[in-house]
Scaffold this motif. Sequence first.
Motif: not given
Length: 371
Positions: A273-296
């Motif tokens: 993927l283009p570098a900028a697209t991959a970085e944004e996608l990874v950041a979204a995944v990290k936020e989703a995993l952060s929500n799991v650790s906080k609320h799941a």
Amino acid sequence: MERETVDLLQPLWRALVVFRIITWGFACLGVWTRWDGIVRPTGAVLQLAVMGIWTLISSIGYSRRWGRRNTRLAFADLIVTVGCMYATLWAQPLIDIRGGASVLTSVWVAGPVLALAISRGRDGGLLGAATISLALLSLRGVDNASKVLSNVQLLLVAGLVVGYAASTMRRAGARLRSAIAAESATAERLRLSRSIHDGVLQVLAQVQRRGTAIGGDALELAELAAEQEVALRTLMSTRPAVADGDRVDLCGLLLPLATTRVDVVVPAAQVLLPAATAEELVAAVKEALSNVSKHAGPDARSWVVVEELGEGVVVSIRDDGIGTTPARLEQARADGHLGVSQSIRGRITDLGGTVTVRTAPGEGTEWELKV
């Protein structure tokens, strides 16, 4: 040394050296066959001597790495070649040249066109062809422009074709160097993996089993050993993210996110993927995993799965936590909690992608990010 071994332009430079020498021989043959029609033969011999000396100098330069990597030699070649074209005036008056007498440099003048095409690509080839063509036109005169049109066309075609070929080979060489570096890194990683597996991982696994069996304070030690075992296994399996210029391997960026509670599943092949697209996608995944650790919930596990489809890439983040309801997600956004709306939905929307979330109390949560 490694760069030399993967320099795909070397055959072109060697061919240029051969071309320079052969065409100088043609120029000498042309002077010999026209000897009786040359007004000042001494000037023709002097011109051929200058051409021969420069052919030797440029050939040595193009055979060396400094001459191939530094475009100043190619530009100097262009200047000297134009000067040698005008040196025909030593042998023939201008009126004779415009009356049909040959420019004694002959096809030797194509040398700098090819050199600039190899070193600077299409634009360099066109620049060299235009400069030589203007010099030839100034010698022949505007009235004889139609007579030099075929020569101009050949120079332009040579500059375009060789420039395009050189640019393509240069990109191929860069990809080949990246492939060699990746192969070397993979081989080294495999060697280290065998050593780590035979030593450190076995010790950590033993500590985890013994700590779990003993219980008490040793249980914390077992958990730490398990985390380090997963971290080491992730490090051993991680592959280089940079793959092709500004495109990166999404899998290489996501694999380091694996922990004892997070499993990352990726395809065997790279997902570029283009570098900028991959970085944004990874950041979204990290936020989703952060929500799991906080609320799941404290015992929740997560799975990150990457799928490459024909029209895009889908990344799924699923957990087995306590779950929630879409209404609560909307209420969280209204209350100013922007983790979902900004960090996840906002990022993917900005990329032109879509976000789907499925959740229910007691059934965990699943995010599907498609770009």
